[in-house]
Design a protein around this motif. Structure first.
Motif, PDB file in Angstrom:
ATOM      1  N   SER A 142       9.988  14.259  13.383  1.00 53.06           N
ATOM      2  CA  SER A 142       9.686  15.830  13.847  1.00 53.06           C
ATOM      3  C   SER A 142      10.367  17.186  14.034  1.00 53.06           C
ATOM      4  O   SER A 142       9.693  17.510  13.393  1.00 53.06           O
ATOM      5  CB  SER A 142       8.955  15.405  15.430  1.00 53.06           C
ATOM      6  OG  SER A 142       7.650  14.634  15.112  1.00 53.06           O
ATOM      7  N   VAL A 143      11.653  16.558  13.944  1.00 54.01           N
ATOM      8  CA  VAL A 143      12.740  17.751  13.737  1.00 54.01           C
ATOM      9  C   VAL A 143      12.457  18.548  12.692  1.00 54.01           C
ATOM     10  O   VAL A 143      13.229  19.508  12.670  1.00 54.01           O
ATOM     11  CB  VAL A 143      14.110  17.183  14.228  1.00 54.01           C
ATOM     12  CG1 VAL A 143      15.549  18.302  13.743  1.00 54.01           C
ATOM     13  CG2 VAL A 143      14.210  16.399  15.484  1.00 54.01           C
ATOM     14  N   HIS A 177       4.378   4.620   7.973  1.00 57.35           N
ATOM     15  CA  HIS A 177       3.461   5.715   9.169  1.00 57.35           C
ATOM     16  C   HIS A 177       4.064   6.575   9.643  1.00 57.35           C
ATOM     17  O   HIS A 177       3.055   7.297   9.868  1.00 57.35           O
ATOM     18  CB  HIS A 177       3.169   4.522  10.780  1.00 57.35           C
ATOM     19  CG  HIS A 177       2.453   2.906   9.679  1.00 57.35           C
ATOM     20  ND1 HIS A 177       1.426   2.993   9.321  1.00 57.35           N
ATOM     21  CD2 HIS A 177       2.610   1.869  10.510  1.00 57.35           C
ATOM     22  CE1 HIS A 177       1.032   1.551   9.168  1.00 57.35           C
ATOM     23  NE2 HIS A 177       1.944   0.402  10.104  1.00 57.35           N
ATOM     24  N   ALA A 178       5.034   6.526  10.034  1.00 53.24           N
ATOM     25  CA  ALA A 178       5.841   7.539  10.974  1.00 53.24           C
ATOM     26  C   ALA A 178       5.943   8.415   9.559  1.00 53.24           C
ATOM     27  O   ALA A 178       5.002   9.907  10.464  1.00 53.24           O
ATOM     28  CB  ALA A 178       7.103   7.205  10.496  1.00 53.24           C
ATOM     29  N   ARG A 179       5.699   8.649   8.336  1.00 56.51           N
ATOM     30  CA  ARG A 179       6.204   9.532   7.743  1.00 56.51           C
ATOM     31  C   ARG A 179       4.448  10.614   7.447  1.00 56.51           C
ATOM     32  O   ARG A 179       4.185  11.466   7.443  1.00 56.51           O
ATOM     33  CB  ARG A 179       6.448   8.932   5.565  1.00 56.51           C
ATOM     34  CG  ARG A 179       8.139   8.981   6.119  1.00 56.51           C
ATOM     35  CD  ARG A 179       8.190   8.583   4.348  1.00 56.51           C
ATOM     36  NE  ARG A 179       9.421   8.167   4.636  1.00 56.51           N
ATOM     37  CZ  ARG A 179      10.030   7.976   3.749  1.00 56.51           C
ATOM     38  NH1 ARG A 179       9.720   7.226   2.817  1.00 56.51           N
ATOM     39  NH2 ARG A 179      11.378   7.859   3.300  1.00 56.51           N
ATOM     40  N   LYS A 180       3.364   9.416   7.328  1.00 55.68           N
ATOM     41  CA  LYS A 180       1.723   9.587   7.184  1.00 55.68           C
ATOM     42  C   LYS A 180       1.859  10.982   8.399  1.00 55.68           C
ATOM     43  O   LYS A 180       1.356  12.222   8.184  1.00 55.68           O
ATOM     44  CB  LYS A 180       1.560   8.303   7.534  1.00 55.68           C
ATOM     45  CG  LYS A 180       0.864   7.944   6.188  1.00 55.68           C
ATOM     46  CD  LYS A 180       0.453   8.245   5.082  1.00 55.68           C
ATOM     47  CE  LYS A 180      -1.195   8.775   5.560  1.00 55.68           C
ATOM     48  NZ  LYS A 180      -1.074   9.986   4.349  1.00 55.68           N
ATOM     49  N   PHE A 181       2.282  10.715   9.960  1.00 53.01           N
ATOM     50  CA  PHE A 181       1.873  11.476  10.835  1.00 53.01           C
ATOM     51  C   PHE A 181       2.957  13.245  10.615  1.00 53.01           C
ATOM     52  O   PHE A 181       2.458  13.891  11.344  1.00 53.01           O
ATOM     53  CB  PHE A 181       2.291  10.347  12.588  1.00 53.01           C
ATOM     54  CG  PHE A 181       1.422   9.100  12.180  1.00 53.01           C
ATOM     55  CD1 PHE A 181       0.046   9.284  12.092  1.00 53.01           C
ATOM     56  CD2 PHE A 181       2.232   8.318  13.463  1.00 53.01           C
ATOM     57  CE1 PHE A 181      -0.549   8.173  12.490  1.00 53.01           C
ATOM     58  CE2 PHE A 181       1.295   7.251  13.548  1.00 53.01           C
ATOM     59  CZ  PHE A 181      -0.115   6.934  12.580  1.00 53.01           C
ATOM     60  N   PHE A 218       1.099  -1.186   0.047  1.00 45.90           N
ATOM     61  CA  PHE A 218       0.303  -0.258  -0.047  1.00 45.90           C
ATOM     62  C   PHE A 218       1.002   1.862  -0.009  1.00 45.90           C
ATOM     63  O   PHE A 218       0.578   1.930  -0.349  1.00 45.90           O
ATOM     64  CB  PHE A 218      -1.299   0.431   0.922  1.00 45.90           C
ATOM     65  CG  PHE A 218      -1.547   1.475   1.333  1.00 45.90           C
ATOM     66  CD1 PHE A 218      -2.904   1.491   0.646  1.00 45.90           C
ATOM     67  CD2 PHE A 218      -1.148   2.244   1.981  1.00 45.90           C
ATOM     68  CE1 PHE A 218      -3.660   2.963   1.032  1.00 45.90           C
ATOM     69  CE2 PHE A 218      -2.050   2.906   2.670  1.00 45.90           C
ATOM     70  CZ  PHE A 218      -3.407   3.507   2.266  1.00 45.90           C
ATOM     71  N   TYR A 219       1.976   1.743   0.847  1.00 49.45           N
ATOM     72  CA  TYR A 219       2.830   2.186   0.961  1.00 49.45           C
ATOM     73  C   TYR A 219       3.587   2.709   0.134  1.00 49.45           C
ATOM     74  O   TYR A 219       4.257   3.917  -1.006  1.00 49.45           O
ATOM     75  CB  TYR A 219       3.431   2.844   2.498  1.00 49.45           C
ATOM     76  CG  TYR A 219       3.181   2.346   3.331  1.00 49.45           C
ATOM     77  CD1 TYR A 219       1.784   4.381   3.010  1.00 49.45           C
ATOM     78  CD2 TYR A 219       3.128   2.092   4.852  1.00 49.45           C
ATOM     79  CE1 TYR A 219       1.849   4.897   4.566  1.00 49.45           C
ATOM     80  CE2 TYR A 219       1.645   2.436   5.392  1.00 49.45           C
ATOM     81  CZ  TYR A 219       1.358   3.703   5.709  1.00 49.45           C
ATOM     82  OH  TYR A 219       1.145   3.980   7.145  1.00 49.45           O
ATOM     83  N   THR A 220       3.805   1.644  -0.917  1.00 46.17           N
ATOM     84  CA  THR A 220       4.288   1.587  -1.700  1.00 46.17           C
ATOM     85  C   THR A 220       3.952   2.862  -2.998  1.00 46.17           C
ATOM     86  O   THR A 220       4.749   3.437  -3.765  1.00 46.17           O
ATOM     87  CB  THR A 220       4.738   0.142  -2.909  1.00 46.17           C
ATOM     88  OG1 THR A 220       6.216  -0.334  -1.812  1.00 46.17           O
ATOM     89  CG2 THR A 220       6.268   0.611  -4.161  1.00 46.17           C
TER      90      THR A 220
END
Length: 557
Positions: free
Chosen positions: A374-375, A287-291, A46-48
């Motif tokens: 987040s940085v 997931h981290a990139r989505k947030f 899915f993320y690809t």
């Protein structure tokens, strides 16, 4: 005049920010349920596909439309309304052709594209995504036309239609396939089909909006006898401007796609992870990139609204408006992005625990990635606004070169770090922060050459950084105390509410906002008096003079 231009710019930014925030929230409601019901390896398929979609989405919202909006906005500022319509017609057929060709290439070369990402089982999701490229290409021309006329409503509504239908159809199909066929791979494909259907519906709304607009414009256009440039000349101008500005807008999404391919390769061939373990790490990074992308809901609309407004001010040689619009846009960007960086970094663990509650192990592994990413939130946000400022001055190649320099650093660091087993996917997060910082600094150096009288970015940032630091300390203390009484998931929301309240008080106390910033809001002057924000009197030497336009501007394009 300057105040009117700023009001128009901020109104457009507010409309797009509201719709993009809705889109981002619904985007989470789309991806988070999928992350909780589809196994990590299938989520990597899915993320690809979603990485490719992110490129197309950026093209349709912040790439090609900006190129069109700049030309349409300049034509309207100079009273050439018929030429603005001709610009749209040229852009429509150009983007129609590009979208159709791209969709066909995705269908017939899906296996090769999946192989490039080192994720061969993602080919079906890529085929399911192919129609989206065609629909988004058409939307690019339509959104650019409306944004060039400072009408952000059609763009906002079309984005909302896409987001809502994507959640309903995409998640609905995924759930249906899992219940009926128990296939996680085909559930991922079903989710991507929802993306394509939603893009079609968004395009349909914009087509009908343009037809209605054309009927309303007939009387005005019939009275416009200003000379028009030929379609060939407009095509050359559009291409000359669209290529660098589009590369600039989608560069970061393309960079993430290339980075994903590098990460998958290094995890398997250097760090020694299996295909399944690499797919799981790739899903956690996704997931981290989505947030991480969520704060962009507020920043990208600022850049989209900034370019036509600033281009019009430059074309009108209104120096004061140019300085004012640029300073306000950068201040608003920093007011949003710096506290977002701080808040997302310190609350990464409870955020992931809440949003990925169905998969606690995945949440625990995603939190450190999100904390590091987040940085880069503030660096990324200022990059978009800086790009828009440089593009407004007819310098669209500069952002591309700056991002290319940062991109080289990102890929090199990812290649080196992801091959170390102890670092693995964290290498991508580290390289992202380093690359965005380099890009941001290079942009600021270039902006200073075109806007010597713009407010100092360091001067703008310092009180915001201080406010964000106080916000972080107080809110985390509140969160820690609440965790002694309730679960971390319950403690998170009141801690965030405290963070917002403390931050608002601090930016007023530390004078991080100016009178002009508050006055542009509805009932802004009354609000400024209530907050005791005083109007800043400009020194005599900085007041507007009937002089030449800003340095670096190219008029008449």
């Amino acid at each position: 005049m300057a105040q009117e231009k700023k009001q128009s710019f901020m109104k457009g930014a507010a409309i797009l920010s509201a719709s993009t925030l809705l889109v981002k929230i619904l985007g989470l409601l789309f991806s988070i349920p999928l992350a909780n019901i589809i196994e990590p390896s299938a989520m990597s398929y899915f993320y690809t596909a979603y990485d490719i979609f992110a490129v197309f989405l950026m093209l349709s919202t912040a790439g090609l439309p900006i190129a069109v909006s700049r030309m349409v906005g300049t034509a309207y500022a100079q009273g050439r309304k018929r030429e603005a319509d001709r610009v749209f017609a040229v852009a429509f057929w150009l983007f129609f052709s590009i979208g159709l060709l791209g969709a066909l290439l995705m269908v017939f070369f899906s296996n090769q594209i999946a192989g490039f990402y080192n994720n061969p089982r993602a080919s079906y999701t890529i085929v399911a995504l192919a129609p989206t490229l065609f629909f988004l290409s058409i939307m690019s021309a339509l959104r650019g036309y409306f944004q060039g006329r400072s009408n952000m409503v059609p763009t906002a509504i079309s984005q909302s239609i896409e987001a809502i239908t994507k959640v309903v159809i995409g998640v609905g199909l995924a759930v249906f396939i899992l219940r009926q066929y128990d296939s996680h791979m085909w559930a991922a494909v079903g989710a991507i089909v929802g993306v394509s259907v939603s893009a079609f519906l968004g395009m349909l709304y914009l087509v009908f909006s343009k037809i209605r607009q054309k009927r309303r414009d007939r009387a005005v256009l019939s009275q416009d006898d200003s000379p028009m440039r030929s379609r060939k000349e407009l095509l050359i101008l559009l291409t000359r401007f669209a290529v660098p500005i589009t590369l600039g807008s989608c560069f970061l999404s393309v960079l993430d796609s290339v980075d994903s391919a590098v990460i998958m390769d290094r995890l398997q061939n250097a760090a020694g992870f299996t295909q399944e373990a690499s797919e799981s790490l790739r899903a956690m990074l996704g997931h981290a990139r989505k947030f991480f992308d969520l704060p962009g809901a507020f920043v990208i609309p600022i850049a989209n609204s900034l370019l036509p407004a600033l281009s019009g001010a430059i074309a009108s040689k209104d120096r004061r408006s140019v300085d004012l619009i640029s300073s306000v846009s950068m201040r608003v960007t920093l007011l949003i992005s710096i506290p977002a960086s701080v808040g997302m970094a310190i609350f990464a663990e409870p955020i992931c625990g809440l949003l990925l509650a169905g998969r606690p192990e995945t949440a625990a592994a995603t939190a450190p990635l999100l904390s590091m990413l987040s940085v880069a939130i503030a660096f990324n946000a200022t990059l978009y606004t800086g790009n828009a400022i440089l593009q407004s001055f007819g310098r669209p190649v500069i952002p591309v070169l700056n991002m290319a320099a940062g991109g080289i650093i990102k890929i090199a660091l990812s290649y080196a770090l992801a091959g170390i087993p102890e670092i693995n996917a964290m290498g991508s997060a580290i390289s992202t922060a380093a690359a965005y910082f380099v890009m941001m600094v290079l942009n600021f150096i270039a902006i200073k050459g075109s806007l010597p009288n713009m407010d100092s970015v360091i001067g703008i940032s310092l009180p915001i950084l201080l406010s964000s630091a106080v916000m972080g300390l107080v809110s985390y203390g509140c969160y820690y105390g609440l965790c002694l009484l309730v679960s971390p998931r319950i403690a998170l929301l009141p801690a965030i509410m405290v963070a917002v309240g403390v931050y608002v008080l601090c930016i007023v106390a530390f004078r991080a906002v100016s009178y002009d910033d508050v006055a542009m809001l509805p009932k802004g002057e009354a609000l400024a008096r209530m907050l005791k924000v005083k109007k800043k009197v400009r020194p005599r030497h900085m007041r507007q003079k009937p002089a030449k336009g800003p340095r670096g501007a190219r008029h008449g394009q």
